[in-house]
Motif scaffolding. Sequence first.
Motif, short mmCIF file in Angstrom:
data_model
loop_
_atom_site.label_atom_id
_atom_site.label_comp_id
_atom_site.label_asym_id
_atom_site.label_seq_id
_atom_site.Cartn_x
_atom_site.Cartn_y
_atom_site.Cartn_z
N ILE A 175 17.65 33.90 37.11
CA ILE A 175 17.05 33.63 35.80
C ILE A 175 15.91 32.64 36.00
N ILE A 176 14.84 32.81 35.20
CA ILE A 176 13.71 31.88 35.22
C ILE A 176 13.56 31.28 33.83
N LEU A 177 13.55 29.95 33.75
CA LEU A 177 13.25 29.23 32.52
C LEU A 177 11.77 28.85 32.57
N MET A 178 11.03 29.13 31.47
CA MET A 178 9.57 28.99 31.53
C MET A 178 9.05 28.21 30.33
N ASP A 179 8.34 27.10 30.62
CA ASP A 179 7.58 26.42 29.58
C ASP A 179 6.28 27.20 29.36
N LEU A 180 5.75 27.21 28.14
CA LEU A 180 4.54 27.98 27.87
C LEU A 180 3.27 27.17 28.09
N ASN A 181 3.28 25.92 27.64
CA ASN A 181 2.07 25.10 27.71
C ASN A 181 2.00 24.38 29.05
N LEU A 182 1.77 25.16 30.08
CA LEU A 182 1.63 24.61 31.43
C LEU A 182 0.16 24.33 31.72
N PRO A 183 -0.14 23.33 32.54
CA PRO A 183 -1.54 23.04 32.86
C PRO A 183 -2.13 24.09 33.78
N GLY A 184 -3.38 24.45 33.53
CA GLY A 184 -4.08 25.37 34.43
C GLY A 184 -3.71 26.81 34.18
N MET A 185 -2.44 27.17 34.40
CA MET A 185 -1.96 28.55 34.26
C MET A 185 -0.81 28.54 33.25
N GLY A 223 2.33 29.69 30.64
CA GLY A 223 3.56 30.42 30.89
C GLY A 223 3.40 31.91 30.67
N LEU A 224 2.58 32.32 29.69
CA LEU A 224 2.34 33.75 29.47
C LEU A 224 1.65 34.39 30.67
N GLU A 225 0.70 33.66 31.28
CA GLU A 225 0.01 34.18 32.47
C GLU A 225 0.98 34.29 33.65
N VAL A 226 1.86 33.29 33.78
CA VAL A 226 2.85 33.35 34.86
C VAL A 226 3.77 34.56 34.66
N LEU A 227 4.17 34.82 33.40
CA LEU A 227 5.04 35.96 33.11
C LEU A 227 4.36 37.27 33.50
N LYS A 228 3.06 37.41 33.21
CA LYS A 228 2.35 38.64 33.59
C LYS A 228 2.35 38.83 35.10
N GLU A 229 2.12 37.74 35.84
CA GLU A 229 2.11 37.85 37.31
C GLU A 229 3.50 38.21 37.83
N LEU A 230 4.55 37.66 37.22
CA LEU A 230 5.92 38.00 37.65
C LEU A 230 6.19 39.48 37.42
N ARG A 231 5.74 40.03 36.29
CA ARG A 231 6.01 41.43 35.98
C ARG A 231 5.21 42.38 36.90
N ARG A 232 4.05 41.94 37.37
CA ARG A 232 3.25 42.79 38.25
C ARG A 232 3.86 42.90 39.65
N ASP A 233 4.59 41.89 40.06
CA ASP A 233 5.13 41.85 41.44
C ASP A 233 6.48 42.58 41.47
N ILE A 244 13.35 33.38 30.45
CA ILE A 244 13.67 32.76 29.16
C ILE A 244 12.61 31.72 28.86
N ALA A 245 11.97 31.85 27.70
CA ALA A 245 10.99 30.85 27.29
C ALA A 245 11.72 29.61 26.80
N LEU A 246 11.31 28.44 27.27
CA LEU A 246 11.87 27.16 26.84
C LEU A 246 10.68 26.27 26.53
N THR A 247 10.29 26.21 25.24
CA THR A 247 8.99 25.63 24.90
C THR A 247 9.06 24.90 23.57
N ALA A 248 8.08 24.00 23.38
CA ALA A 248 7.95 23.31 22.10
C ALA A 248 7.07 24.07 21.12
#
Length: 682
Positions: free
Chosen positions: A592-602, A604-614, A623-627
């Motif tokens: 399982i991956i817990l993911m914050d959305l407001n990450l610096p530089g890249m 969380g949505l961009e990270v999710l896209k890269e994970l799905r491509r691989d 799982i999104a874990l965000t404010a």
Amino acid sequence: MIALPSIRKKLVAVVMATTLAAVLVSVGLIIVYDLRSYQRSLVTDLSTQAELVGHMTSAALAFDDARLAGENLALLRTRPMVRSAAIFDENGRLFASYVASGAPTTLPSRPGGSEARIEGDHLVLFRPIVENGDTIGTVWLRAENRLLARTLDYLGIALGVTLLALAVAWLLMHRIGRVITTPIVAVTGIAREVVATRDYSRRAPRIGNDEAAELADSFNAMLVEIEQRTRELEGSNAEIAREANERARAQQEIMRLNEQLEERVDERTLQLALANAELANAIDEARNANQAKSAFLSSMSHELRTPLNAILGFAQILTSESLPTTEAQKKEFASHILKSGRHLLTLINEILDLAKVESGTISLSMEPVELGEILRECRTMVEPLAAARGVRVLFPEFAEQASAMLLADRTRLKQVLLNLLSNAIKYNRDAGAVVLDCTQVNPGRLRIAVQDTGMGLRPDQVDSLFQPFNRLGQEAGAQEGTGIGLVVTRRLVELMGGTIEVTSSPGVGSVFAIELASTAPLAGTIDPAAQPVPAPARRAAGEPHLLLYVEDNPANLKLVEEIVRFRPDLRLLAAGDGPLGLSLARTHRPEIILMDLNLPGMSGLEVLKELRRDPRTGAIPVIALTASAMASDVERGIEAGFFRYLTKPIDIDRFNEAIDSTLAHLRSALRTGPGAAGGMAS
């Protein structure tokens, strides 16, 4: 006027052309027929001669008597047209030959086909010698082909005949043409005079009783009709002219009224266009303001929830009876709550400052301020923060700044300098350096620059730097910050009549400089140097049930670590930014991956896209874990493909339920085979 060809000339041209065509066709057919007959006659004669020679030399070939064959060929002297001849035996060897005087001595090496053919100006023929049904040799004859000379002779004759026929035709038409063209010329002359003088009483003479005479009668009748119509038209022209003058005056009046109307319409149209443009601008401004307001509220909601997440999370642990804690843990959790509370207070104060600045309600007390005193106070306040990071802070000599006086609000100037210095320390490398430099731009302006040895900013990060909650565009998210300070700093500098600028080089560092009005110049300038040092790398690892948490806020990361610590079936692996999270996901393959959305530089949505491509990480539930807790944020996250969407502050029971349901989904997928994970919101 262009001179047109007369009818007589046209008739002569037609007769001459017809005569020329008839003569050319007739003479051409005769020449072609005669030349074809000559060619057939020549081929027939040469074929007969070849057969005769073959018959005469058949005995010589039979008895191999080349002399006799040569004598037979010599008889061709009586045929001057035959220029050379040859006899070949049955094996194709040259047996005997004959060449006329003055003829070329070239003979064929072997017999060819039996058909006659033309070679240059000669006709060549091969004929087999047959005796009792057997071919015993071949006769070759070459004769002069006088077809070209004969053709030239015929062309000369044709030219003479053609010229003679054309001359006779011209003489005949010159005599006869007068009879045909005289009546027509008479009508033409009268017509030309009528056109020139407008005298319709003239009449054409009638000559003869043919069609030309009828043409003259018809022309005269037409003149009578035109004369009558002309009188009628002249009578009505005066009335028409009078009516035309009246219409012209009326039309001029209408045009004047139309011009006045068009001017009024143009004025009203311009007024309407200006009103529409103003309305469109107002609508755009309102739309942009509404979008900016929504974006600001979304970002502010995220920033407020981040420290609240740590406060409420650790408070839940401390007050929970099912999660026993030691005294050391309670003290540590209370420390995190206190730190997050102070951060929340700072955030609220900066939001209030931003609101005052943007609304224009902030009041400034502009007065001469001693720069040296302000710098001493700032140095005292930032040195502990720098010492904790191992960062050197280099200030100019205070003695040289003692005479410098700035026209500014003392409190707000100190706030600006402290914000720039604290940012330079916070986003610097460990064991780096911060250099403050003062330069007299001109007698009335002073420049204060703060240089750091941090990671630097890209051009696109510099462009979006002065936006609320930006956090300097840094990709290393280990440092807390509201991202509001620079926005307030720029507005305060502008309100004090100054300017602020940023220059940055990725991997080298950044320089933030402000310019303010000065009432007393500097005594000198300082140019210190700083030596940046590289930042250390960070790594983290864990094992099954393996969870990867991508989070840039240390307090939130600590909270999740403590929650997971109470569950012996879970192990946590942490990453502070998107690229590191991708690398750890591909290397360790967490469940399982817990993911914050407001990450610096890249994000969380961009990270999710890269994970799905691989293919290695495409099936891992995230799982999104965000404010970011607004309804639009949740909807966008579910559409992006998050398995669950949890919002901060963390509800521990809901967090554990999300982990358990995801693990159960994975176990079910293993039993039933691979399948697509459906998204759920929480």
